[in-house]
Write an enzyme that holds these catalytic residues in place. Structure first.
Site, short mmCIF file in Angstrom:
data_model
loop_
_atom_site.label_atom_id
_atom_site.label_comp_id
_atom_site.label_asym_id
_atom_site.label_seq_id
_atom_site.Cartn_x
_atom_site.Cartn_y
_atom_site.Cartn_z
N GLN A 170 0.82 -1.21 0.00
CA GLN A 170 0.00 0.00 0.00
C GLN A 170 0.86 1.25 0.00
OE1 GLN A 170 -2.10 -0.82 3.78
NE2 GLN A 170 -1.18 1.04 4.58
N GLY A 171 0.24 2.34 -0.50
CA GLY A 171 0.89 3.64 -0.51
C GLY A 171 -0.07 4.69 0.02
N THR A 172 0.21 5.95 -0.25
CA THR A 172 -0.61 7.05 0.27
C THR A 172 -2.02 7.03 -0.32
OG1 THR A 172 1.40 8.37 0.41
CG2 THR A 172 -0.69 9.54 0.65
N ALA B 174 -3.20 4.46 -2.65
CA ALA B 174 -3.65 3.19 -3.23
C ALA B 174 -3.21 1.99 -2.40
CB ALA B 174 -3.12 3.06 -4.66
N LYS B 175 -3.94 0.90 -2.59
CA LYS B 175 -3.57 -0.40 -2.01
C LYS B 175 -3.57 -1.43 -3.14
CE LYS B 175 -5.42 0.39 2.64
NZ LYS B 175 -6.36 -0.09 3.69
N VAL B 176 -2.66 -2.38 -3.04
CA VAL B 176 -2.56 -3.43 -4.06
C VAL B 176 -2.91 -4.77 -3.43
CG1 VAL B 176 -1.10 -4.58 -5.76
CG2 VAL B 176 -0.77 -2.13 -5.29
N ASP C 177 11.68 6.97 -11.94
CA ASP C 177 11.74 6.48 -10.56
C ASP C 177 12.22 5.03 -10.54
OD1 ASP C 177 11.59 6.68 -7.81
OD2 ASP C 177 9.45 6.17 -7.72
#
Length: 479
Positions: A20-22, A24-26, A134
């Site tokens: 997960q990030g700020t 989104a979630k995978v 990136d």
């Protein structure tokens, strides 16, 4: 973000959280129809709209659709509800390359494999004017077969993101992997910036730690700006030379991907890879020869010498005749440019070329063999009128190969279709335009699409030829 659904649009079962990030979630997912494993990225629409990142999401979708490559995570489909955006993507069971490096440096051959696949993917993206911006081990995933897959194009840029000076100006990326010109907030070339990041990744794979690291961020930036790093004692001289050229603080003199491919360390690994492939092919051929060496009655190969040639360039199957496929009127209509419906399906209709010839099939085949030898392509016969041509070296998307098929309209009038069967479409188009077309000019009557209508002289010639052949067919046989 609210709780995840257990089933997504009646198409996917949604399972465990992968990351997960700020915004989104995978999650791990599985197709209900095919049982295929997928990764489902769930993006909170409200959050991204609040911070103005909806355009970035759209750009990520565009980039992933453009960058279709064996070493790039594939985007299968995009769906949306009132509150969420869903990316259904290729699932990479091996996880992040970072997890491997965190355990220590990799063997030279393993590091070379990942670097080779990374360079192939980045080179392909650049050929489509896509710049990742990136690149780092956390964004490099591994599939079931330990093959590298570039992921997370959230910060990537397309060519149309450039300003009038032709450079990118957005500062992004992870500090330890970012090029000096990006840190300095100057306009930068996305190609050169990605090459720097690839250089940092190569160092990390072989060393097990970062070339530029400091607890003080400004001091780390200073080291990056001066390319102040020390290679470990176990680095081979050819690796040191390559890294110095990739981690050149001056983007103008920094090595290009074409020159990376020519470097001694890269070619050495490629030579080893080719030797392994040749060994594998020999093993497969020996097994096939053993099974094909006897027929149902236990007899050996036929005495007519119909087996494959020793050099492997031309293979003639025993049951195949030399006559090309005959075309009737309906076949010709279906193959004509005006009746081609491929464009309606959104696919790139530049993967095949056709030309007509007034030469006999034997002359066309001889010319194809001559041109293949001149262009350093392997050529082998697959069946009547169908030939496989392949480049000997790998391109951006693997070995470029194409099928050349000869169709007989009349005994002295043939249609030849050249179609890409593997490799990069742009490389195929360049080969056809710059090499094949000029080389085949003396047997070509007209290329499809080159002229919408035949010249009056060509029409007259064709009509006369048709009339002559019709008379020959109608003339009674004399004994």
């Amino acid at each position: 973000m609210e709780n995840k659904p257990s089933v997504l649009t009646d198409k996917y079962d949604v399972g465990r959280l992968l990351g997960q990030g700020t915004f989104a979630k995978v999650y791990y997912g599985r197709s209900i129809l095919t049982n295929q494993s997928v990764a489902i990225k769930m993006i909170d629409k409200e959050k991204v709209m609040k911070v103005g990142l909806i355009e970035q999401i759209k750009r990520e979708i565009s980039v992933m659709r453009i960058a279709r490559h064996p070493n790039v995570v594939e985007l299968y489909e995009v769906m949306a509800t009132k509150t969420r955006i869903y990316f259904v993507m290729e699932y990479c069971k091996g996880g992040e390359l970072f997890n491997k490096v965190a355990k220590g440096k990799l063997r030279d051959d393993v590091a070379w494999k990942y670097f080779y696949q990374l360079i192939n993917a980045v080179d392909f993206c650049h050929s489509r004017e896509v710049y990742h911006r990136d690149i780092k081990p956390e964004n490099l995933l591994l599939d079931d077969n330990e093959n590298l897959k570039v992921s997370d194009f959230g910060l990537s840029a397309l060519a149309d993101c450039k300003r009038q000076d032709g450079l990118l100006h957005t500062t992004c990326g992870t500090p330890a992997y970012v090029a000096p010109e990006v840190i300095n907030r100057k306009g930068y070339d996305g190609t050169k910036a990605d090459i720097w990041s690839c250089g940092v990744v190569l160092f990390v794979l072989l060393a097990g730690y970062l070339p530029f690291h400091d607890s003080n961020l400004m001091e780390m930036y200073r080291k990056i700006g001066k390319a102040d790093f020390k290679a470990p004692s176990w680095f081979a001289p050819e690796v040191r030379r390559l890294l110095c050229k990739m981690l050149d603080p001056n983007p103008e003199t920094r090595i290009t991907i074409a020159r990376i491919r020519e470097s001694s360390w890269f070619r050495k690994g490629l030579h080893m890879k080719q030797k392994k492939m040749e060994k594998r092919v020999k093993e497969i051929n020996s097994v096939e020869a053993g099974t094909a060496g006897t027929n149902e009655n236990g007899a050996g190969p036929s005495e007519n010498g119909a087996g494959p040639s020793e050099n492997g360039d031309r293979v003639t199957e025993e049951n195949h005749t030399d006559e090309p496929t005959n075309l009737n009127a309906f076949d010709l209509i279906a193959l004509s440019a005006g009746f081609d419906l491929a464009g309606l399906f959104g696919d790139d209709n530049k993967r095949e070329s056709r030309f007509t010839s007034q030469k006999p099939a034997s002359v066309i085949i001889s010319k194809l063999e001559e041109v293949a030898q001149r262009l350093k392509l392997s050529i082998r016969k697959r069946e009547a009128g169908l030939f496989k041509l392949e480049r000997l070296k790998e391109g951006r998307k693997g070995i470029l190969s194409m099928d050349a098929e000869i169709f007989q309209v009349t005994p002295n009038f043939h249609l030849v279709e050249v179609k890409k069967s593997n490799g990069d479409t742009l490389e195929y188009q360049k080969l056809v335009a710059e090499d094949l077309r000029p080389a085949l000019s003396d047997i070509v009557w007209v290329w499809q699409g080159e002229k919408d209508e035949l010249t009056s002289q060509q029409e007259t010639e064709y009509q006369q030829q048709q009339q002559q052949e019709q008379q020959e067919q109608e003339e009674p046989l004399k004994f």
